[in-house]
Design a protein around this motif. Structure first.
Motif, PDB file in Angstrom:
ATOM      1  N   SER A  74       0.809  -1.218   0.000  1.00 52.20           N
ATOM      2  CA  SER A  74       0.000   0.000   0.000  1.00 52.20           C
ATOM      3  C   SER A  74       0.844   1.270   0.000  1.00 52.20           C
ATOM      4  CB  SER A  74      -0.977  -0.011   1.181  1.00 52.20           C
ATOM      5  OG  SER A  74      -0.349  -0.534   2.333  1.00 52.20           O
ATOM      6  N   LYS A  75       2.148   1.143   0.197  1.00 48.43           N
ATOM      7  CA  LYS A  75       2.990   2.344   0.215  1.00 48.43           C
ATOM      8  C   LYS A  75       3.842   2.482  -1.062  1.00 48.43           C
ATOM      9  CE  LYS A  75       2.322   3.976   4.496  1.00 48.43           C
ATOM     10  NZ  LYS A  75       0.894   3.549   4.532  1.00 48.43           N
ATOM     11  N   LEU A  76       3.703   1.536  -1.987  1.00 49.70           N
ATOM     12  CA  LEU A  76       4.585   1.544  -3.160  1.00 49.70           C
ATOM     13  C   LEU A  76       4.052   2.450  -4.270  1.00 49.70           C
ATOM     14  CD1 LEU A  76       5.539  -2.233  -3.509  1.00 49.70           C
ATOM     15  CD2 LEU A  76       6.869  -0.379  -2.478  1.00 49.70           C
ATOM     16  N   ARG A  77       4.984   2.831  -5.163  1.00 50.07           N
ATOM     17  CA  ARG A  77       4.580   3.610  -6.337  1.00 50.07           C
ATOM     18  C   ARG A  77       4.097   2.657  -7.439  1.00 50.07           C
ATOM     19  NH1 ARG A  77       9.390   6.210  -8.205  1.00 50.07           N
ATOM     20  NH2 ARG A  77      10.531   5.005  -6.662  1.00 50.07           N
ATOM     21  N   ASP A  78       3.430   3.239  -8.455  1.00 50.96           N
ATOM     22  CA  ASP A  78       2.784   2.435  -9.496  1.00 50.96           C
ATOM     23  C   ASP A  78       3.712   1.415 -10.151  1.00 50.96           C
ATOM     24  OD1 ASP A  78       0.361   3.515  -9.089  1.00 50.96           O
ATOM     25  OD2 ASP A  78       0.324   4.789 -10.882  1.00 50.96           O
ATOM     26  N   ASN A  79       4.901   1.895 -10.554  1.00 55.33           N
ATOM     27  CA  ASN A  79       5.813   0.989 -11.262  1.00 55.33           C
ATOM     28  C   ASN A  79       6.317  -0.125 -10.353  1.00 55.33           C
ATOM     29  OD1 ASN A  79       5.647   2.034 -13.774  1.00 55.33           O
ATOM     30  ND2 ASN A  79       7.526   3.261 -13.651  1.00 55.33           N
ATOM     31  N   GLU A  80       6.479   0.206  -9.055  1.00 57.86           N
ATOM     32  CA  GLU A  80       6.910  -0.819  -8.094  1.00 57.86           C
ATOM     33  C   GLU A  80       5.801  -1.844  -7.885  1.00 57.86           C
ATOM     34  OE1 GLU A  80       9.917   1.965  -5.442  1.00 57.86           O
ATOM     35  OE2 GLU A  80       7.763   2.056  -5.086  1.00 57.86           O
ATOM     36  N   VAL A  81       4.560  -1.360  -7.867  1.00 51.63           N
ATOM     37  CA  VAL A  81       3.433  -2.277  -7.729  1.00 51.63           C
ATOM     38  C   VAL A  81       3.363  -3.192  -8.943  1.00 51.63           C
ATOM     39  CG1 VAL A  81       0.933  -2.453  -7.489  1.00 51.63           C
ATOM     40  CG2 VAL A  81       2.168  -0.665  -6.271  1.00 51.63           C
ATOM     41  N   ALA A  82       3.642  -2.623 -10.143  1.00 53.27           N
ATOM     42  CA  ALA A  82       3.651  -3.437 -11.359  1.00 53.27           C
ATOM     43  C   ALA A  82       4.676  -4.559 -11.227  1.00 53.27           C
ATOM     44  CB  ALA A  82       3.973  -2.565 -12.574  1.00 53.27           C
ATOM     45  N   HIS A  83       5.814  -4.231 -10.645  1.00 56.39           N
ATOM     46  CA  HIS A  83       6.862  -5.225 -10.444  1.00 56.39           C
ATOM     47  C   HIS A  83       6.406  -6.310  -9.464  1.00 56.39           C
ATOM     48  CE1 HIS A  83      10.900  -6.814 -10.409  1.00 56.39           C
ATOM     49  NE2 HIS A  83      10.915  -6.750  -9.075  1.00 56.39           N
ATOM     50  N   ILE A  84       5.712  -5.891  -8.403  1.00 60.96           N
ATOM     51  CA  ILE A  84       5.194  -6.855  -7.422  1.00 60.96           C
ATOM     52  C   ILE A  84       4.199  -7.801  -8.082  1.00 60.96           C
ATOM     53  CG2 ILE A  84       3.785  -7.094  -5.317  1.00 60.96           C
ATOM     54  CD1 ILE A  84       6.576  -6.135  -4.712  1.00 60.96           C
ATOM     55  N   ARG A  85       3.279  -7.229  -8.881  1.00 62.66           N
ATOM     56  CA  ARG A  85       2.304  -8.066  -9.588  1.00 62.66           C
ATOM     57  C   ARG A  85       3.023  -9.086 -10.455  1.00 62.66           C
ATOM     58  NH1 ARG A  85      -0.771  -3.273 -10.455  1.00 62.66           N
ATOM     59  NH2 ARG A  85       0.206  -2.891 -12.470  1.00 62.66           N
ATOM     60  N   ASN A  86       4.047  -8.591 -11.135  1.00 61.24           N
ATOM     61  CA  ASN A  86       4.789  -9.447 -12.044  1.00 61.24           C
ATOM     62  C   ASN A  86       5.482 -10.593 -11.316  1.00 61.24           C
ATOM     63  OD1 ASN A  86       7.753  -9.706 -13.547  1.00 61.24           O
ATOM     64  ND2 ASN A  86       5.981  -9.688 -14.933  1.00 61.24           N
ATOM     65  N   GLN A  87       6.053 -10.286 -10.150  1.00 60.39           N
ATOM     66  CA  GLN A  87       6.889 -11.257  -9.457  1.00 60.39           C
ATOM     67  C   GLN A  87       6.133 -12.129  -8.455  1.00 60.39           C
ATOM     68  OE1 GLN A  87      10.327 -11.903  -9.916  1.00 60.39           O
ATOM     69  NE2 GLN A  87       9.804 -10.761 -11.764  1.00 60.39           N
ATOM     70  N   LYS A  88       5.097 -11.573  -7.816  1.00 59.35           N
ATOM     71  CA  LYS A  88       4.543 -12.257  -6.647  1.00 59.35           C
ATOM     72  C   LYS A  88       3.106 -12.740  -6.831  1.00 59.35           C
ATOM     73  CE  LYS A  88       7.495  -9.969  -3.283  1.00 59.35           C
ATOM     74  NZ  LYS A  88       8.497 -11.061  -3.234  1.00 59.35           N
TER      75      LYS A  88
END
Lengths: 227, 410
Positions: A74-88
């Motif tokens: 909930s504290k991440l920026r959009d591109n970081e969230v995209a990375h999380i979606r991609n990885q996790k």
């Protein structure tokens, strides 16, 4: 720090529908352990989809903290969230959501492309397709595959980046009973083999019955939690 | 995402809608082709003007008499003036001077007759005007001073009189009843040349003969026109001043009321060049408007595409596509459309140029369109820029979609 893969603390979500403010989630707290199989159930408008979107990092809560695999999303920026979606997160949708112009193999490769994986990408995609029993049909396009086969491709795609959770939204909703059962078998089999947490969002009590526990939502609140 | 994969994906989604992509490309094709055709044509016209001037000699100054009202006691130009202009001390930039008289006469050979222009010229006239000969040559200074009855025929006149192309030299023709021996036949120059004299349908004889028989003038040794050749085209202005100064001194005219006129071919060439440049730019700008319309076509179709593929965008975002990945994907499609359109447009524009060349050649005055590397480069850059410019808004719209909303759309 325990072995919770998902920790949600007082999640709320408000939408504006025109001038009306809709409270989709009214403070939901829950934990899901690594390797668990959990079903999320609830009638339409219960906030089920909203919770799924937040768990899948597709949406952010209006307030509250959401931690996925040790990351405070909930504290991440959009591109970081995209990375999380991609990885996790691996997604399995009711309507499969495969790219129609790409072959099964290309569809499975796509998450790795966004991850920047170049090494052994094709081999990994092939292996994932073999795991779901589609080793023979890697060159086929979605419209050349049956519904059950398309969902298998989707599962291979969800698995290919070795995510922490697989989020399946009505995975059997568009399938006949037999294919539906096969898909459920496959999802549970990958959970058993890889230890990937499986979260099933469903209306179907038959699907929910195969989960280790069921989380019920009503009016944006947890109704009960069965251990 | 690697570039090759990016292009492959863009191609795949563009070929999924072949007709739509083709029509979008067509907009760019027409725009680029129009720009290329217009610019190359303008350049071709400019080039052909320059060629015609260089055959006439851009380093030439023409001098005429000026009998305008208000000039007291105007004096005609004479052979003496022509000689005076050759003074190396007073006119160091003048290379040579030719003079001529103009009249009309009936030319007869056997039963054939034609009334044409008769030019009486000095012996250096052909050399100064870069005449080429089909047969024979020009008469020389000795024949001029000896008042020989010799003649050089223009090609059209030669054809009228003789109906053959060779063996004309040595024949005897009659001009206004008097016999002349033909010593040369000129090559065709075309009527489109920028020149004061069209020699294709004319006969040229020594000025000494013409002044007595054809173009009798009041003053002895009078001439109608003088052609001054300058040593170097960069010294035209200086040479013009020298010519004016000598003639003013000889004619005793105060400055400002010359009884002669000086015409500098280079001035006309310069103004024609700036005119054609302007016309080319103007036509190019009009053509560029159609390029702009083509670009808007791309934007329109990309917007439709984004709307249609909202769900796909949502899925890609769910699978981990960043904003940049989506942006680049749609920009690649837009640029591919415009670049393919640009490439076809260049080829088509070139083709139009060649077609115009063929048509203009068949109608007598050949224009060779010049497709410069710079025009091609400009067209390529412009069309790619258009793709990126007009593709950016739709691509940005796609990239800015939130995954939830995008996935929810049907």
């Amino acid at each position: 720090m325990s072995d919770w893969v998902i920790t949600a603390d007082s999640l709320t979500k408000r939408y504006k529908m025109g001038t009306v403010v809709v409270n989709a989630l009214n403070g939901v707290s829950l934990n899901i352990g690594a390797g668990e199989v959990v079903a999320i159930m609830g009638p339409s408008g219960s906030g089920k989809s909203t919770l799924m979107n937040i768990i899948g990092c597709l949406d952010r809560p209006s307030s509250g903290d959401y931690t996925l695999d040790g990351v405070l999303v909930s504290k991440l920026r959009d591109n970081e969230v995209a990375h999380i979606r991609n990885q996790k997160v691996g997604f399995v949708f009711q309507s499969f959501n495969l790219l129609p112009r790409a072959s099964a193999l290309e569809n499975v490769e796509l998450p790795m492309r966004y991850a920047g994986v170049t090494k052994n990408r094709t081999q990994r995609a092939k292996a994932a397709l073999e795991l779901v029993g589609l080793g023979e049909r890697i060159k086929h396009r979605p419209n050349e595959l049956s519904g059950g086969q398309q969902q298998r491709v989707a599962i291979a795609r969800a698995m290919v980046n070795n995510p922490a959770i697989i989020l399946a939204d009505e995975p059997t909703g568009a399938l006949d009973t037999r294919s539906g059962k096969e898909i459920m078998d496959l999802l549970l089999q990958t959970n058993a083999q890889c230890g990937t947490t499986l979260i099933l969002v469903t209306h179907d009590p038959g699907v929910a019955a195969r989960a280790q526990r069921t989380i019920r939502l009503r009016d944006g609140l947890l109704e009960e939690a069965q251990a | 995402m690697k570039l090759t994969h990016l292009i492959k994906e863009a191609l795949k989604s563009l070929t999924a809608n072949k007709l739509r992509s083709a029509l979008t490309i067509l907009g760019i094709v027409i725009g680029v082709a129009a720009v290329i055709a217009m610019v190359s044509l303008g350049r071709g016209v400019q080039d052909s003007i320059n060629k015609q001037f260089s055959s006439m000699g851009s380093a030439q100054i023409m001098v005429f008499s000026n009998y305008a009202p208000g000039i007291t006691d105007p004096k005609p130009l004479t052979l003496g003036d022509a000689e005076a202009l050759k003074d190396i001390m007073l006119a160091p930039d003048v290379k040579d001077v030719a003079a001529d008289l103009q009249g009309n006469g009936k030319v007869i050979f056997g039963s054939k007759a034609a009334t044409v222009s008769v030019y009486g010229t000095t012996g250096n006239y052909a050399e100064l005007n870069n005449y080429d000969f089909m047969e024979g040559g020009y008469f020389n200074e000795e024949q001029v001073s000896g008042q020989s009855a010799v003649a050089v025929l223009g090609p059209t006149l030669a054809k009228t009189l003789f109906d053959r192309k060779t063996g004309i030299v040595g024949e005897t023709i009659r001009i206004e009843g008097q016999p002349y021996r033909v010593v040369g036949v000129l090559k065709e120059r075309g009527a489109s040349g920028v020149s004061f004299t069209s020699t294709d349908n004319a006969v040229l004889i020594p000025i000494s003969v013409a002044s007595q028989r054809i173009a009798v003038r009041q003053t002895r040794g009078q001439v109608d026109t003088m052609t001054v050749v300058v040593r170097s085209s960069s010294r035209v202005n200086q040479a013009t001043d020298q010519v004016k100064e000598i003639l003013r001194a000889r004619h005793r005219t105060p400055i400002g009321i010359d009884d002669f006129m000086v015409f500098v071919a280079k001035d006309l060439l310069d103004s024609l060049n700036s005119l054609t440049t302007m016309v080319t730019l103007f036509l190019g700008a009009i053509a560029a408007i159609s390029l702009l319309v083509g670009g808007i076509g791309i934007m329109n179709i990309m917007l439709v595409s984004v709307t249609e593929r909202t769900r796909e965008i949502g899925l890609r975002k769910a699978l981990g596509a960043r904003r940049r990945d989506i942006l680049v994907q749609f920009l690649a499609e837009a640029s591919l459309l415009s670049m393919v359109g640009g490439a076809i447009g260049i080829a088509l524009g070139w083709g139009i140029g060649i077609a115009i060349m063929v048509i203009s050649k068949n109608s007598g005055s050949a224009i060779t369109p010049i497709v410069g590397l710079d025009a091609i480069l400009m067209a390529t850059l412009t069309s790619s820029a258009i793709g990126i410019f007009f593709g950016f808004y739709p691509a940005n719209r796609a990239a800015s979609l939130t995954p939830v909303e995008a996935l929810r759309s049907e």
